[in-house]
Design an enzyme around this catalytic site. Structure first.
Site, PDB file in Angstrom:
ATOM      1  N   ASP A 131       6.182 -58.891  50.366  1.00  0.00           N
ATOM      2  CA  ASP A 131       7.272 -58.198  49.444  1.00  0.00           C
ATOM      3  C   ASP A 131       6.984 -56.910  49.292  1.00  0.00           C
ATOM      4  O   ASP A 131       5.769 -56.400  49.409  1.00  0.00           O
ATOM      5  CB  ASP A 131       7.208 -59.209  48.253  1.00  0.00           C
ATOM      6  N   ARG A 183      12.192 -56.837  56.825  1.00  0.00           N
ATOM      7  CA  ARG A 183      13.175 -57.657  56.004  1.00  0.00           C
ATOM      8  C   ARG A 183      13.785 -56.661  55.023  1.00  0.00           C
ATOM      9  O   ARG A 183      13.178 -55.911  54.197  1.00  0.00           O
ATOM     10  CB  ARG A 183      12.674 -58.526  54.982  1.00  0.00           C
TER      11      ARG A 183
HETATM   12  C1  FAD Z   1      15.030 -63.078  51.170  1.00  0.00           C
HETATM   13  C2  FAD Z   1      15.222 -61.844  49.779  1.00  0.00           C
HETATM   14  C3  FAD Z   1      13.583 -61.188  49.687  1.00  0.00           C
HETATM   15  C4  FAD Z   1      13.526 -60.241  48.753  1.00  0.00           C
HETATM   16  N1  FAD Z   1      12.724 -59.713  48.612  1.00  0.00           N
HETATM   17  C5  FAD Z   1      12.514 -58.581  47.560  1.00  0.00           C
HETATM   18  C6  FAD Z   1      11.367 -57.595  47.648  1.00  0.00           C
HETATM   19  O1  FAD Z   1      10.428 -57.918  48.356  1.00  0.00           O
HETATM   20  N2  FAD Z   1      11.455 -56.453  46.844  1.00  0.00           N
HETATM   21  C7  FAD Z   1      12.613 -56.151  46.324  1.00  0.00           C
HETATM   22  O2  FAD Z   1      12.504 -54.998  45.518  1.00  0.00           O
HETATM   23  N3  FAD Z   1      13.758 -56.999  46.249  1.00  0.00           N
HETATM   24  C8  FAD Z   1      13.720 -58.083  46.871  1.00  0.00           C
HETATM   25  N4  FAD Z   1      14.894 -58.927  47.035  1.00  0.00           N
HETATM   26  C9  FAD Z   1      15.995 -58.486  45.972  1.00  0.00           C
HETATM   27  C10 FAD Z   1      16.739 -57.729  46.729  1.00  0.00           C
HETATM   28  O3  FAD Z   1      16.385 -56.416  46.590  1.00  0.00           O
HETATM   29  C11 FAD Z   1      18.101 -57.475  45.679  1.00  0.00           C
HETATM   30  O4  FAD Z   1      17.935 -57.242  44.524  1.00  0.00           O
HETATM   31  C12 FAD Z   1      18.842 -58.826  45.784  1.00  0.00           C
HETATM   32  O5  FAD Z   1      18.744 -59.415  47.169  1.00  0.00           O
HETATM   33  C13 FAD Z   1      20.478 -58.712  45.195  1.00  0.00           C
HETATM   34  O6  FAD Z   1      20.874 -57.795  46.194  1.00  0.00           O
HETATM   35  P1  FAD Z   1      21.985 -58.177  47.062  1.00  0.00           P
HETATM   36  O7  FAD Z   1      21.794 -57.674  48.484  1.00  0.00           O
HETATM   37  O8  FAD Z   1      22.210 -59.721  47.385  1.00  0.00           O
HETATM   38  O9  FAD Z   1      23.488 -57.378  47.019  1.00  0.00           O
HETATM   39  P2  FAD Z   1      24.080 -57.632  45.610  1.00  0.00           P
HETATM   40  O10 FAD Z   1      25.393 -56.534  45.705  1.00  0.00           O
HETATM   41  O11 FAD Z   1      23.453 -57.579  44.383  1.00  0.00           O
HETATM   42  O12 FAD Z   1      24.900 -58.862  45.768  1.00  0.00           O
HETATM   43  C14 FAD Z   1      26.024 -59.295  46.465  1.00  0.00           C
HETATM   44  C15 FAD Z   1      26.345 -60.716  46.070  1.00  0.00           C
HETATM   45  O13 FAD Z   1      25.450 -61.563  46.074  1.00  0.00           O
HETATM   46  C16 FAD Z   1      25.436 -62.710  45.057  1.00  0.00           C
HETATM   47  N5  FAD Z   1      24.182 -62.264  44.131  1.00  0.00           N
HETATM   48  C17 FAD Z   1      23.260 -61.226  44.151  1.00  0.00           C
HETATM   49  N6  FAD Z   1      22.281 -61.448  43.225  1.00  0.00           N
HETATM   50  C18 FAD Z   1      22.679 -62.693  42.509  1.00  0.00           C
HETATM   51  C19 FAD Z   1      21.853 -63.218  41.647  1.00  0.00           C
HETATM   52  N7  FAD Z   1      20.804 -62.742  40.864  1.00  0.00           N
HETATM   53  N8  FAD Z   1      22.643 -64.465  40.983  1.00  0.00           N
HETATM   54  C20 FAD Z   1      23.750 -64.878  41.509  1.00  0.00           C
HETATM   55  N9  FAD Z   1      24.325 -64.277  42.534  1.00  0.00           N
HETATM   56  C21 FAD Z   1      23.996 -63.161  42.940  1.00  0.00           C
HETATM   57  C22 FAD Z   1      26.789 -62.191  44.250  1.00  0.00           C
HETATM   58  O14 FAD Z   1      27.727 -62.965  44.650  1.00  0.00           O
HETATM   59  C23 FAD Z   1      26.942 -60.786  44.347  1.00  0.00           C
HETATM   60  O15 FAD Z   1      28.167 -60.181  44.362  1.00  0.00           O
HETATM   61  C24 FAD Z   1      14.808 -59.962  47.953  1.00  0.00           C
HETATM   62  C25 FAD Z   1      16.223 -60.569  48.514  1.00  0.00           C
HETATM   63  C26 FAD Z   1      16.287 -61.395  49.470  1.00  0.00           C
HETATM   64  C27 FAD Z   1      17.682 -62.268  49.768  1.00  0.00           C
END
Ligand code: FAD
Length: 311
Positions: A131, A183
């Protein structure tokens, strides 16, 4: 934006932690995002995902540990998880947070801890992912990832890379030159404008630019591999269309999502033949992870508030 700032702030707040972890509605909402407090809980969740053709990415939650012993203990737990994955015949790998496995004690200690886990992964025919945490840790984490590529490159370890950071294209270029795997995620921490893009649409544009870098023929020839870690329909659709246009097969990239978010979409994508991998967190230390998930989504916070104030 304000809610995000508040909840990221709360993720480091001890009194708020004590209140939340003992508050039944919070525990109930947390269960949507966290498999449970034990490895058995995570195994159950991954087994169900596997039945739907979805891969797992197991993470024993934990971060910002304060002693070397705790880091070594965390690494031992990840090795146990890898063994359990093999024993149960699960289709899953693991992901570790740098500050959980020793980053605090310098890159040599951190590397040794991670390499110890990588050794077990190698013996069991599995791999590991790292991560990414706050921007202050990016240099050290990438240094260790490059060392992993030197010594365990054949495992194809994956590094989480945050699309919101201004520095990311330069970091990705170096990973592509090594034929590494990433990732790509937006980034979940609170960073100032000098360090990270703040605007949602601009972050998406930056994510697309990095995906273009990773999908370029020269990058793929070197062996670079892209996993998109996002629930954003726009980015997922872009990736699917772009790979189709470029003739990249469905197993030539991966879509990763978090446990409990857009569950129907996870199944739909897997049924359509895409490689879908779900990050499955588990363990007792779930509070900071849970706060970051609340910070991402105002409706999660409203749900909590309604439960607290009886609305
Ligand atoms: C597999 C994976 C590993 C990750 N590892 C890391 C990491 O190592 N370091 C790091 O900084 N971040 C990590 N993240 C988190 C990432 O940085 C984002 O904060 C998170 O994925 C939300 O962004 P999004 O791309 O889904 O887009 P967004 O624009 O935030 O969300 C798009 C849509 O997804 C849905 N959604 C998103 N988040 C939520 C929620 N919490 N609850 C309910 N619905 C939601 C909603 O429908 C939203 O409209 C990881 C995410 C994933 C998927």
């Amino acid at each position: 934006m304000l809610l995000r700032t508040i909840f990221i702030g709360l993720s480091h707040n001890k009194p708020a932690q004590n209140l939340t972890v003992h508050f039944p509605p919070a525990r109930k909402l947390a269960r949507r995002f966290i498999a449970g407090e034990t490895l058995d809980d995570a195994v159950r969740v991954v087994r169900e995902l596997n039945k739907k053709g979805i891969k797992g990415l197991m993470n024993e939650v934990g971060e910002a540990i304060t002693t070397r012993e705790a880091a070594t203990k965390a690494a031992a737990a990840f090795k146990t998880t890898l063994k359990r994955i093999a024993d149960e015949g699960l289709d899953s790998s693991i992901s570790m947070k740098p500050s959980h496995v020793g980053l605090t004690f310098g890159t040599d200690f951190f590397y040794d801890t991670v390499a110890d886990v990588a050794e077990t992964a190698r013996a069991l025919g599995n791999t590991i992912e790292l991560d990414m945490e706050g921007s202050a840790d990016v240099d050290a984490t990438l240094e260790v990832f490059h060392r992993l590529l030197d010594d365990y490159g054949e495992l194809r370890p994956k590094m989480a890379i945050q699309g919101y950071l201004h520095r990311t294209p330069a970091d990705v270029e170096k990973i592509i030159a090594r034929g590494g795997s990433i990732r790509l995620i937006k980034g979940a921490y609170q960073e100032p404008p000098e360090i990270a893009i703040q605007d949602h649409d601009a972050i998406n544009q930056a994510m697309i630019r990095v995906m273009e870098m990773m999908l370029a023929p020269e990058a793929r020839e070197k062996g670079a591999f892209l996993a998109l870690g996002s629930h954003d329909p726009l980015l997922i659709e872009w990736l699917i269309n772009e790979t189709e246009k470029r003739g990249i097969p469905k197993d030539g990239f991966e879509i990763q999502m978090l446990q409990g978010i857009r569950r129907d979409e996870q199944v739909r994508l897997a049924q359509a033949g895409y490689t879908v991998r779900i990050y499955v967190p588990y363990g007792a230390e779930w509070y900071p992870y849970f706060m970051r998930r609340l910070a991402e989504r105002p409706s999660n916070v409203l749900f909590m508030a309604r439960a607290m104030f009886g609305g």
